[in-house]
Design a protein around this motif. Structure first.
Motif, PDB file in Angstrom:
ATOM      1  N   LEU A  55      56.796  23.179  75.158  1.00 48.97           N
ATOM      2  CA  LEU A  55      56.578  22.291  73.795  1.00 48.97           C
ATOM      3  C   LEU A  55      54.992  21.963  73.946  1.00 48.97           C
ATOM      4  O   LEU A  55      54.557  21.743  72.726  1.00 48.97           O
ATOM      5  N   ALA A  56      54.528  21.608  75.014  1.00 46.31           N
ATOM      6  CA  ALA A  56      53.329  21.109  74.971  1.00 46.31           C
ATOM      7  C   ALA A  56      52.215  21.979  74.668  1.00 46.31           C
ATOM      8  O   ALA A  56      51.277  21.999  73.738  1.00 46.31           O
ATOM      9  N   ARG A  57      52.483  23.142  75.182  1.00 50.49           N
ATOM     10  CA  ARG A  57      51.549  24.411  74.838  1.00 50.49           C
ATOM     11  C   ARG A  57      51.936  25.084  73.341  1.00 50.49           C
ATOM     12  O   ARG A  57      50.608  25.108  72.684  1.00 50.49           O
ATOM     13  N   GLU A  58      53.054  24.845  72.810  1.00 48.39           N
ATOM     14  CA  GLU A  58      53.177  25.136  71.525  1.00 48.39           C
ATOM     15  C   GLU A  58      52.693  24.427  70.422  1.00 48.39           C
ATOM     16  O   GLU A  58      52.042  24.677  69.532  1.00 48.39           O
ATOM     17  N   ASP A  59      52.857  22.924  70.691  1.00 52.12           N
ATOM     18  CA  ASP A  59      52.188  21.828  69.826  1.00 52.12           C
ATOM     19  C   ASP A  59      50.697  21.954  70.021  1.00 52.12           C
ATOM     20  O   ASP A  59      49.934  21.815  69.067  1.00 52.12           O
ATOM     21  N   LEU A  60      49.972  22.095  71.292  1.00 53.04           N
ATOM     22  CA  LEU A  60      48.865  22.237  71.475  1.00 53.04           C
ATOM     23  C   LEU A  60      48.253  23.492  70.540  1.00 53.04           C
ATOM     24  O   LEU A  60      47.159  23.152  69.993  1.00 53.04           O
ATOM     25  N   SER A  61      48.997  24.430  70.744  1.00 53.62           N
ATOM     26  CA  SER A  61      48.519  25.880  69.778  1.00 53.62           C
ATOM     27  C   SER A  61      48.449  25.388  68.203  1.00 53.62           C
ATOM     28  O   SER A  61      47.580  25.553  67.477  1.00 53.62           O
ATOM     29  N   THR A  62      49.685  24.719  67.908  1.00 51.56           N
ATOM     30  CA  THR A  62      49.713  24.613  66.485  1.00 51.56           C
ATOM     31  C   THR A  62      48.314  23.377  65.911  1.00 51.56           C
ATOM     32  O   THR A  62      47.907  23.619  65.063  1.00 51.56           O
ATOM     33  N   VAL A  63      48.076  22.454  67.119  1.00 56.78           N
ATOM     34  CA  VAL A  63      46.928  21.625  66.136  1.00 56.78           C
ATOM     35  C   VAL A  63      45.545  22.131  66.528  1.00 56.78           C
ATOM     36  O   VAL A  63      44.758  21.766  65.799  1.00 56.78           O
TER      37      VAL A  63
END
Ligand SMILES: Cc1cc2nc3c(=O)[nH]c(=O)nc-3n(C[C@H](O)[C@H](O)[C@H](O)COP(=O)(O)OP(=O)(O)OC[C@H]3O[C@@H](n4cnc5c(N)ncnc54)[C@H](O)[C@@H]3O)c2cc1C
Length: 450
Positions: free
Chosen positions: A367-375
């Motif tokens: 989740l951390a990687r996915e959200d970091l990628s989104t922002v």
């Protein structure tokens, strides 16, 4: 016979209390720290992710308060103090990054300019007209920050400007945090008769002061914890204190034994359990203080990555993201940038949404990687990923908190030789914890002095 004091809880509050007791009571005093965990520090924890120590709980302190710099100076650790690089944070809202509103009080603006671009034009018009809408505040009353702000400025200000900041300080939401305890200068301005929220915020804003707002320790809070333990000369007992009762003029702490005095430097629920038999009214009130759980995922990237030139990214609560914030640590702190790699801390969990904290390490990292990628668009593989869960991490300063604390302290004041300390009393930040612990230790010393 030497004086004996048991400090229950080995977080920063307990360690500072033990150190202060030693300073005042001298080398013969029998001071013990009773800590349920095998690790001291509570919500302070420093780990090495491969390129040096990194804080994965609290990482900073308010440098404009005197307590932490004074304590570090006293312990010969002033050279540990470092300051942020001076980059500003951003807010993720409506699918894009925005500058953090400037000149607000915990995200509450004194006028529309501060939140222009972050909220709709309707909301901006509403803020502009707020001074002309009749306003009633009952002197001495309290309510949630959300109630006050949404009624005057609308929900978007709560979700996009206030919630992200309260999420950072309390792992809370504007709905769960009260005006009087969290924003005392605002409550004072309202009590003084401000005729609008805009005017009250304008009056409550701190006068700009030179110098950095925050500081940190170059090698992490672990250095301070070690120094406090060493200087306190306290005996550490690894056990969960499970009961407290009078024994003549002394106190019996289960399962430790009898001591002259006790400092309860534990979170509110544990303090409530320990006070249950000796101060039942205070105990019941302490029981009402709720805690928010959170998780921090620290990601270390070995090579260069395209991190924004910002200290962090806070997430609006109407955004479609699981993380509540990112600290871009290697941008925020020069001493971390100098290590040559990149470090990002993703934070999860707000009050009332503790399920996320129970996700597996693999899920939280994903989740951390996915959200970091989104922002940020960063999809690089981290070389190290470290997950830290903070169960019951932060107390919620709900409406009425100030009155509750007064009631608890009144009840405890009846118990000669017992004091309370901790983040649930007069501020969650480390400086406030230090101040409260020092006061608790001073009161104990007055009571047990020959
Ligand atoms: C993720 C996170 C980030 C934060 N960031 C910052 C920041 O950047 N700056 C800042 O100023 N503040 C920050 N804070 C807040 C700050 O870290 C805490 O408020 C503070 O460290 C609390 O210290 P404490 O000693 O009062 O409580 P704790 O750290 O909770 O310590 C209490 C101790 O009591 C022990 N205990 C509990 N019950 C018993 C029992 N029955 N018997 C024996 N021991 C017991 C616990 O195991 C624990 O070690 C942050 C908090 C969190 C969770």
């Amino acid at each position: 016979m030497s004086v004996s004091v048991a400090v229950i809880g080995g977080g920063i509050s307990g360690l500072v209390a033990a150190y202060r007791l030693r300073c005042s009571l001298g080398p013969d005093a029998d001071i013990s720290i009773v800590e349920t965990s095998s690790r001291l520090g509570g919500k302070l924890r420093t780990v090495d992710l491969g390129s040096g120590p990194v804080d994965i709980g609290a990482e900073a302190f308010i440098a404009r308060r005197p307590e932490v710099p004074a304590l570090l100076a006293e312990l010969g650790l002033s050279d540990q103090i470092v300051y942020p690089a001076g980059l500003s944070p951003l807010i993720w809202s409506q699918g894009s990054l925005h500058r953090l509103p400037a000149g607000t009080l915990m995200g509450i603006p004194a006028g529309g300019d501060a939140v222009a671009g972050l909220v709709s034009s309707d909301t901006l018009s509403r803020i502009s007209a707020e001074r002309s809408v009749p306003f009633h505040w009952e002197c001495g009353s309290d309510c949630s920050v959300a109630h006050l702000v949404s009624e005057r400025f609308g929900d978007q200000v709560v979700r996009r400007s206030v919630d992200p900041l309260l999420g950072g300080v309390y792992s809370g939401l504007a709905e769960t945090i009260g005006v009087r305890a969290a924003l005392p200068t605002l409550a004072a301005a309202l009590d003084a008769g401000a005729t609008s929220l805009s005017d009250a915020v304008a009056a409550a804003l701190p006068t700009p002061a030179p110098g950095p707002v925050f500081g940190a320790l170059k090698d992490g809070y672990g250095v301070l914890l070690d120094a406090l333990l060493g200087a306190s000369g306290a005996k550490v007992i690894t056990a969960a204190a499970s009961g407290l009762r009078r024994e003549g003029t002394r106190w019996f702490v289960d399962p430790i034994g009898t001591v002259d005095a006790v400092i309860l430097a534990v979170p509110a629920p544990a303090a409530a359990a320990l006070l249950a038999d000796v101060a039942p009214v205070a105990a019941r009130t302490a029981e009402e203080i709720r805690l928010a759980s959170s998780a921090v995922v620290a990601l270390r990237f070995a090579g260069d990555i395209d991190l924004p030139q910002n200290s962090g990214i806070l997430v609006a609560t109407d955004a479609d993201l699981t993380a509540k914030a990112f600290t871009l640590s290697s941008r925020k702190w020069t001493h971390l940038a100098q290590r040559g790699d990149h470090l990002v801390r993703a934070s999860f969990g707000r009050f009332g949404a503790a399920e996320i904290v129970e996700s597996s390490d693999a899920e939280l990292i994903a989740l951390a990687r996915e959200d970091l990628s989104t922002v940020t668009g960063i999809t690089d593989e981290p070389t190290v990923a470290f997950v830290q869960r903070w169960h019951g991490g932060l107390p919620q300063y709900a409406p009425g908190h100030t009155a509750m604390v007064a009631e608890i302290e009144h009840g405890v004041a009846e118990l000669a030789g017992v004091e309370v300390a901790g983040s649930w009393l007069h501020g969650v930040g480390v400086p406030a914890c230090v101040a409260v612990a020092q006061t608790a230790a001073a009161r104990i010393c007055e009571g047990v002095a020959p």
